[in-house]
Design an enzyme around this catalytic site. Structure first.
Site, PDB file in Angstrom:
ATOM      1  N   GLY A  10       0.833  -1.197   0.000  1.00 25.05           N
ATOM      2  CA  GLY A  10       0.000   0.000   0.000  1.00 25.05           C
ATOM      3  C   GLY A  10       0.864   1.241   0.000  1.00 25.05           C
ATOM      4  N   ALA A  11       0.678   2.087  -1.009  1.00 21.21           N
ATOM      5  CA  ALA A  11       1.466   3.336  -1.096  1.00 21.21           C
ATOM      6  C   ALA A  11       0.561   4.544  -0.894  1.00 21.21           C
ATOM      7  CB  ALA A  11       2.203   3.406  -2.426  1.00 21.21           C
ATOM      8  N   GLY A  12      -0.257   4.478   0.159  1.00 22.99           N
ATOM      9  CA  GLY A  12      -1.051   5.636   0.561  1.00 22.99           C
ATOM     10  C   GLY A  12      -0.227   6.454   1.541  1.00 22.99           C
ATOM     11  N   GLU A 170     -17.425  17.590   3.403  1.00 27.85           N
ATOM     12  CA  GLU A 170     -16.424  18.164   2.478  1.00 27.85           C
ATOM     13  C   GLU A 170     -16.897  18.025   1.029  1.00 27.85           C
ATOM     14  OE1 GLU A 170     -12.424  16.699   3.411  1.00 27.85           O
ATOM     15  OE2 GLU A 170     -12.231  18.466   4.694  1.00 27.85           O
ATOM     16  N   ALA A 318      -5.533  10.501   7.777  1.00 25.04           N
ATOM     17  CA  ALA A 318      -4.225  10.549   7.123  1.00 25.04           C
ATOM     18  C   ALA A 318      -3.173  10.994   8.138  1.00 25.04           C
ATOM     19  CB  ALA A 318      -4.288  11.531   5.959  1.00 25.04           C
ATOM     20  N   GLN A 319      -3.587  11.887   9.023  1.00 30.48           N
ATOM     21  CA  GLN A 319      -2.675  12.413  10.038  1.00 30.48           C
ATOM     22  C   GLN A 319      -2.098  11.272  10.888  1.00 30.48           C
ATOM     23  OE1 GLN A 319      -2.814  15.635  13.679  1.00 30.48           O
ATOM     24  NE2 GLN A 319      -4.642  15.399  12.503  1.00 30.48           N
TER      25      GLN A 319
HETATM   26  P1  FAD Z   1      -4.641   5.161   1.859  1.00 31.96           P
HETATM   27  O1  FAD Z   1      -4.029   6.496   1.881  1.00 31.96           O
HETATM   28  O2  FAD Z   1      -6.053   5.035   1.442  1.00 31.96           O
HETATM   29  O3  FAD Z   1      -3.735   4.235   0.928  1.00 31.96           O
HETATM   30  C1  FAD Z   1      -3.978   2.872   0.706  1.00 31.96           C
HETATM   31  C2  FAD Z   1      -3.161   2.450  -0.510  1.00 31.96           C
HETATM   32  O4  FAD Z   1      -3.237   1.036  -0.661  1.00 31.96           O
HETATM   33  C3  FAD Z   1      -3.679   3.045  -1.828  1.00 31.96           C
HETATM   34  O5  FAD Z   1      -2.594   3.514  -2.596  1.00 31.96           O
HETATM   35  C4  FAD Z   1      -4.340   1.852  -2.528  1.00 31.96           C
HETATM   36  O6  FAD Z   1      -4.302   1.933  -3.929  1.00 31.96           O
HETATM   37  C5  FAD Z   1      -3.502   0.692  -2.019  1.00 31.96           C
HETATM   38  N1  FAD Z   1      -4.186  -0.595  -2.023  1.00 31.96           N
HETATM   39  C6  FAD Z   1      -5.417  -0.861  -1.517  1.00 31.96           C
HETATM   40  N2  FAD Z   1      -5.713  -2.174  -1.688  1.00 31.96           N
HETATM   41  C7  FAD Z   1      -4.646  -2.726  -2.320  1.00 31.96           C
HETATM   42  C8  FAD Z   1      -4.348  -4.042  -2.755  1.00 31.96           C
HETATM   43  N3  FAD Z   1      -5.203  -5.052  -2.565  1.00 31.96           N
HETATM   44  N4  FAD Z   1      -3.156  -4.264  -3.366  1.00 31.96           N
HETATM   45  C9  FAD Z   1      -2.266  -3.239  -3.545  1.00 31.96           C
HETATM   46  N5  FAD Z   1      -2.499  -1.986  -3.149  1.00 31.96           N
HETATM   47  C10 FAD Z   1      -3.664  -1.729  -2.534  1.00 31.96           C
HETATM   48  N6  FAD Z   1      -7.747  12.420   6.948  1.00 31.96           N
HETATM   49  C11 FAD Z   1      -7.090  13.472   7.499  1.00 31.96           C
HETATM   50  O7  FAD Z   1      -6.234  13.286   8.380  1.00 31.96           O
HETATM   51  N7  FAD Z   1      -7.332  14.751   7.081  1.00 31.96           N
HETATM   52  C12 FAD Z   1      -8.207  15.029   6.096  1.00 31.96           C
HETATM   53  O8  FAD Z   1      -8.403  16.186   5.735  1.00 31.96           O
HETATM   54  C13 FAD Z   1      -8.908  13.944   5.477  1.00 31.96           C
HETATM   55  N8  FAD Z   1      -9.757  14.172   4.464  1.00 31.96           N
HETATM   56  C14 FAD Z   1     -10.369  13.117   3.829  1.00 31.96           C
HETATM   57  C15 FAD Z   1     -11.207  13.376   2.744  1.00 31.96           C
HETATM   58  C16 FAD Z   1     -11.843  12.344   2.096  1.00 31.96           C
HETATM   59  C17 FAD Z   1     -12.732  12.641   0.923  1.00 31.96           C
HETATM   60  C18 FAD Z   1     -11.643  10.997   2.548  1.00 31.96           C
HETATM   61  C19 FAD Z   1     -12.323   9.856   1.823  1.00 31.96           C
HETATM   62  C20 FAD Z   1     -10.818  10.723   3.615  1.00 31.96           C
HETATM   63  C21 FAD Z   1     -10.161  11.791   4.275  1.00 31.96           C
HETATM   64  N9  FAD Z   1      -9.307  11.564   5.360  1.00 31.96           N
HETATM   65  C22 FAD Z   1      -8.648  12.614   5.953  1.00 31.96           C
HETATM   66  C23 FAD Z   1      -9.027  10.192   5.819  1.00 31.96           C
HETATM   67  C24 FAD Z   1      -7.727   9.710   5.166  1.00 31.96           C
HETATM   68  O9  FAD Z   1      -7.767   9.922   3.782  1.00 31.96           O
HETATM   69  C25 FAD Z   1      -7.441   8.241   5.445  1.00 31.96           C
HETATM   70  O10 FAD Z   1      -7.522   8.014   6.824  1.00 31.96           O
HETATM   71  C26 FAD Z   1      -6.050   7.887   4.915  1.00 31.96           C
HETATM   72  O11 FAD Z   1      -6.046   7.933   3.512  1.00 31.96           O
HETATM   73  C27 FAD Z   1      -5.582   6.516   5.403  1.00 31.96           C
HETATM   74  O12 FAD Z   1      -4.276   6.304   4.939  1.00 31.96           O
HETATM   75  P2  FAD Z   1      -3.788   4.839   4.608  1.00 31.96           P
HETATM   76  O13 FAD Z   1      -2.322   4.928   4.349  1.00 31.96           O
HETATM   77  O14 FAD Z   1      -4.270   3.878   5.623  1.00 31.96           O
HETATM   78  O15 FAD Z   1      -4.536   4.447   3.264  1.00 31.96           O
HETATM   79  P1  NAD Z   2     -17.646   8.782   9.433  1.00 34.27           P
HETATM   80  O1  NAD Z   2     -17.835   7.426   9.983  1.00 34.27           O
HETATM   81  O2  NAD Z   2     -16.831   9.744  10.177  1.00 34.27           O
HETATM   82  O3  NAD Z   2     -19.083   9.463   9.213  1.00 34.27           O
HETATM   83  C1  NAD Z   2     -20.132   8.729   8.637  1.00 34.27           C
HETATM   84  C2  NAD Z   2     -21.469   9.401   8.969  1.00 34.27           C
HETATM   85  O4  NAD Z   2     -22.499   8.647   8.334  1.00 34.27           O
HETATM   86  C3  NAD Z   2     -21.765   9.424  10.457  1.00 34.27           C
HETATM   87  O5  NAD Z   2     -22.127  10.730  10.813  1.00 34.27           O
HETATM   88  C4  NAD Z   2     -22.910   8.429  10.607  1.00 34.27           C
HETATM   89  O6  NAD Z   2     -23.820   8.789  11.619  1.00 34.27           O
HETATM   90  C5  NAD Z   2     -23.584   8.494   9.240  1.00 34.27           C
HETATM   91  N1  NAD Z   2     -24.338   7.295   8.872  1.00 34.27           N
HETATM   92  C6  NAD Z   2     -24.012   5.991   9.124  1.00 34.27           C
HETATM   93  N2  NAD Z   2     -24.960   5.178   8.620  1.00 34.27           N
HETATM   94  C7  NAD Z   2     -25.888   5.953   8.036  1.00 34.27           C
HETATM   95  C8  NAD Z   2     -27.093   5.684   7.330  1.00 34.27           C
HETATM   96  N3  NAD Z   2     -27.533   4.439   7.131  1.00 34.27           N
HETATM   97  N4  NAD Z   2     -27.788   6.723   6.834  1.00 34.27           N
HETATM   98  C9  NAD Z   2     -27.369   8.005   7.024  1.00 34.27           C
HETATM   99  N5  NAD Z   2     -26.238   8.315   7.689  1.00 34.27           N
HETATM  100  C10 NAD Z   2     -25.499   7.306   8.175  1.00 34.27           C
HETATM  101  O7  NAD Z   2     -17.103   8.564   7.946  1.00 34.27           O
HETATM  102  P2  NAD Z   2     -16.366   9.587   6.961  1.00 34.27           P
HETATM  103  O8  NAD Z   2     -17.006  10.922   6.990  1.00 34.27           O
HETATM  104  O9  NAD Z   2     -16.284   8.888   5.651  1.00 34.27           O
HETATM  105  O10 NAD Z   2     -14.913   9.710   7.578  1.00 34.27           O
HETATM  106  C11 NAD Z   2     -14.062   8.568   7.598  1.00 34.27           C
HETATM  107  C12 NAD Z   2     -12.779   8.906   8.327  1.00 34.27           C
HETATM  108  O11 NAD Z   2     -12.020   9.842   7.558  1.00 34.27           O
HETATM  109  C13 NAD Z   2     -13.019   9.551   9.682  1.00 34.27           C
HETATM  110  O12 NAD Z   2     -12.077   9.093  10.582  1.00 34.27           O
HETATM  111  C14 NAD Z   2     -12.812  11.030   9.424  1.00 34.27           C
HETATM  112  O13 NAD Z   2     -12.316  11.710  10.569  1.00 34.27           O
HETATM  113  C15 NAD Z   2     -11.773  11.009   8.323  1.00 34.27           C
HETATM  114  N6  NAD Z   2     -11.929  12.211   7.479  1.00 34.27           N
HETATM  115  C16 NAD Z   2     -11.338  13.336   7.936  1.00 34.27           C
HETATM  116  C17 NAD Z   2     -11.501  14.510   7.211  1.00 34.27           C
HETATM  117  C18 NAD Z   2     -10.848  15.770   7.711  1.00 34.27           C
HETATM  118  O14 NAD Z   2     -10.098  15.732   8.689  1.00 34.27           O
HETATM  119  N7  NAD Z   2     -11.071  16.912   7.068  1.00 34.27           N
HETATM  120  C19 NAD Z   2     -12.250  14.501   6.018  1.00 34.27           C
HETATM  121  C20 NAD Z   2     -12.854  13.330   5.603  1.00 34.27           C
HETATM  122  C21 NAD Z   2     -12.686  12.171   6.349  1.00 34.27           C
END
Ligand code: FAD
Ligand code: NAD
Length: 405
Positions: A10-12, A170, A318-319
């Site tokens: 995983g390169a996240g 967001e 991500a943090q």
């Molecule tokens: P990821 O960053 O998701 O990386 C996983 C990697 O594994 C990917 O490159 C993927 O392609 C690879 N992978 C998956 N399955 C396989 C497989 N089977 N084989 C090979 N490779 C594979 N968090 C914050 O802290 N601040 C934010 O502002 C924030 N904003 C967000 C906004 C959105 C829209 C979303 C969806 C999430 C946000 N998050 C935020 C949450 C954050 O993005 C995740 O918690 C974070 O990406 C987790 O990092 P990770 O390294 O575990 O996985």
């Molecule tokens: P989440 O679990 O934080 O929120 C999901 C929401 O969906 C909850 O409020 C829950 O009550 C609601 N829900 C659950 N089942 C439902 C249903 N059947 N019908 C309607 N609503 C329902 O998930 P997320 O927003 O995808 O966030 C995932 C992770 O990523 C969290 O840890 C979050 O902190 C992180 N994240 C962080 C940021 C940021 O820091 N800016 C941005 C995006 C995500």
């Protein structure tokens, strides 16, 4: 003597952070490092709501993995992990297998649909570049098709977002900025568009500061979002969702686009490989290793770390994934140097900023509440910081966000 082999899958955020730190910490003669990822690019998961709404091109949210790794030290393999055989110390890939001495599992999370009927088939997710591109295209298709039909189907212009967590909010922020552009581009009356957010909990952004939540809700309502609070999505059909509120009779909402942003779980590879997990997340030891497997670390969305202050897991972010990556790199460097004392992971929470579109946001940073342009600026600082930590100033210049209002 044979060099130990470190395999990172995983390169996240977590996996890349581990890799770039390890390549600095250890010499070529000390160990072999292999990084495996499905794609040859890394994507900023934290920017996917922008690519999904179409406010940022998907190429802006990704970069070539080879640009940030030291190819003299790290062997990059583009392949998909199918399973981990932890007893034989092997990672099974679609196109082969790789043995390891130390494994870092950083495969991220997956959308959690809680078994709700129809969601997997009919709702869109915000999980990777492919899903974001598909969602953006679908929304655009609905607008493009609207005026093609003799009998106008107003439901095409109804967009439902399930979940008002950070992802849902967001995405709504970006969507409300994008809709006027789409209306203009496709000659659609803005007043015909309906954006509905369905949230099961009694509030938007459950657990977040109420004053900031009120700010976010009023800003999004002003831009046309209708919130259905305390209302759960029960089912999705090809052209609608069924929602329920308490004892009320479930009702159908016709919609051309349904986005499921209501939760994440750990990667399914974790359970498939026989690790003991809760919704795909493994409760790791303080040194981030898996209990009973001293050669396996799990970080990021597939790991579970308890916040001792409230005795509940930290939300996956991500943090936290990046901070875990730094600790794992140091712990692996210690292990290959035969040190037995490993570092303990403690999360250093720098705060949370939730974007409400490019020009607006809410956040708590170093304990201080911020809103509006100031918070939106801080969000860009956070986004650029994660680029800097992985790829240095060069990556920030290439992919960073610099627009200031
Ligand atoms: P990821 O960053 O998701 O990386 C996983 C990697 O594994 C990917 O490159 C993927 O392609 C690879 N992978 C998956 N399955 C396989 C497989 N089977 N084989 C090979 N490779 C594979 N968090 C914050 O802290 N601040 C934010 O502002 C924030 N904003 C967000 C906004 C959105 C829209 C979303 C969806 C999430 C946000 N998050 C935020 C949450 C954050 O993005 C995740 O918690 C974070 O990406 C987790 O990092 P990770 O390294 O575990 O996985
Ligand atoms: P989440 O679990 O934080 O929120 C999901 C929401 O969906 C909850 O409020 C829950 O009550 C609601 N829900 C659950 N089942 C439902 C249903 N059947 N019908 C309607 N609503 C329902 O998930 P997320 O927003 O995808 O966030 C995932 C992770 O990523 C969290 O840890 C979050 O902190 C992180 N994240 C962080 C940021 C940021 O820091 N800016 C941005 C995006 C995500």
């Amino acid at each position: 003597m044979r060099k130990p082999k470190i395999v990172i899958i995983g390169a996240g955020y977590g996996g890349l952070m581990t890799t770039v730190r390890l390549q600095k910490l250890i010499g070529v003669n000390e160990a072999d490092i292999v990084l495996i990822n499905k794609n040859d690019y890394h994507y900023e998961t934290t920017w996917l709501h922008e690519a999904s709404a179409g406010t940022l091109h998907h190429d802006k949210v990704r970069y070539d993995i080879r640009d940030v790794i030291d190819r003299s030290k790290v062997d990059f393999v583009q392949d998909t992990v199918v399973e981990i055989n932890k007893e034989a110390k092997k990672v099974i890939l679609e196109k082969g297998e790789v043995e390891y001495d130390y494994l870092v599992i950083a495969l991220g999370g997956e959308s959690e649909t809680f078994g709700i009927k129809g969601l997997k088939e009919y709702a869109f997710g915000i999980t990777n570049v492919n899903s974001s591109r598909q969602l953006r295209e679908h929304i655009e298709y609905q607008f493009a098709t609207y005026n093609m039909e003799e009998e106008k189907n107003d439901n095409r212009l109804v967009l439902v977002v399930g979940g008002a967590g950070f992802t849902g909010i967001e995405f709504l922020g970006e969507l409300t900025n994008r809709i006027p552009e789409l209306c203009h581009e496709y000659d659609v009356d803005y007043h015909k568009v309906k954006i509905i957010c369905v949230e099961a909990a009694p509030t938007v952004l459950p657990g977040f500061d109420p004053e900031l939540v009120n700010y976010a809700v009023s800003q999004l309502e002003r831009k046309g979002v209708e919130f259905l609070i305390g209302t759960a999505i029960k089912e999705a059909t090809p052209d609608s969702i069924i929602v329920g509120k308490g004892e009320e009779e479930p009702r159908e909402i016709k919609a051309g686009t349904v986005v499921w942003a209501a939760g994440v779980r750990g990667n399914s590879i974790i359970e498939k490989s026989g690790f003991e997990a809760m919704r795909g997340r493994v409760k790791v030891q303080l040194d981030l290793r898996v209990p009973g497997f001293d050669d396996v670390f799990i970080i990021g969305d597939s790991s579970l770390v308890i916040n001792e202050e409230i005795n509940r897991p930290y939300p996956p972010t991500a943090q936290i994934a990046m901070q875990q990556g730094e600790v794992v790199a140091r712990n692996i460097a210690a292990l290959i140097r035969n040190k037995t004392e490993l570092e303990t992971f403690t999360f250093d929470n720098k705060g949370t900023v939730c974007s409400l579109g490019e020009d607006d946001a809410i956040g708590v940073v170093f304990g201080k509440k911020i809103t509006g342009a100031k918070a939106a600026f801080m969000k860009k600082v956070v986004d650029n910081r994660s680029l800097f930590m992985i790829g240095g100033a060069g990556l920030v210049l290439k992919k960073g966000k610099f627009k200031i209002f």
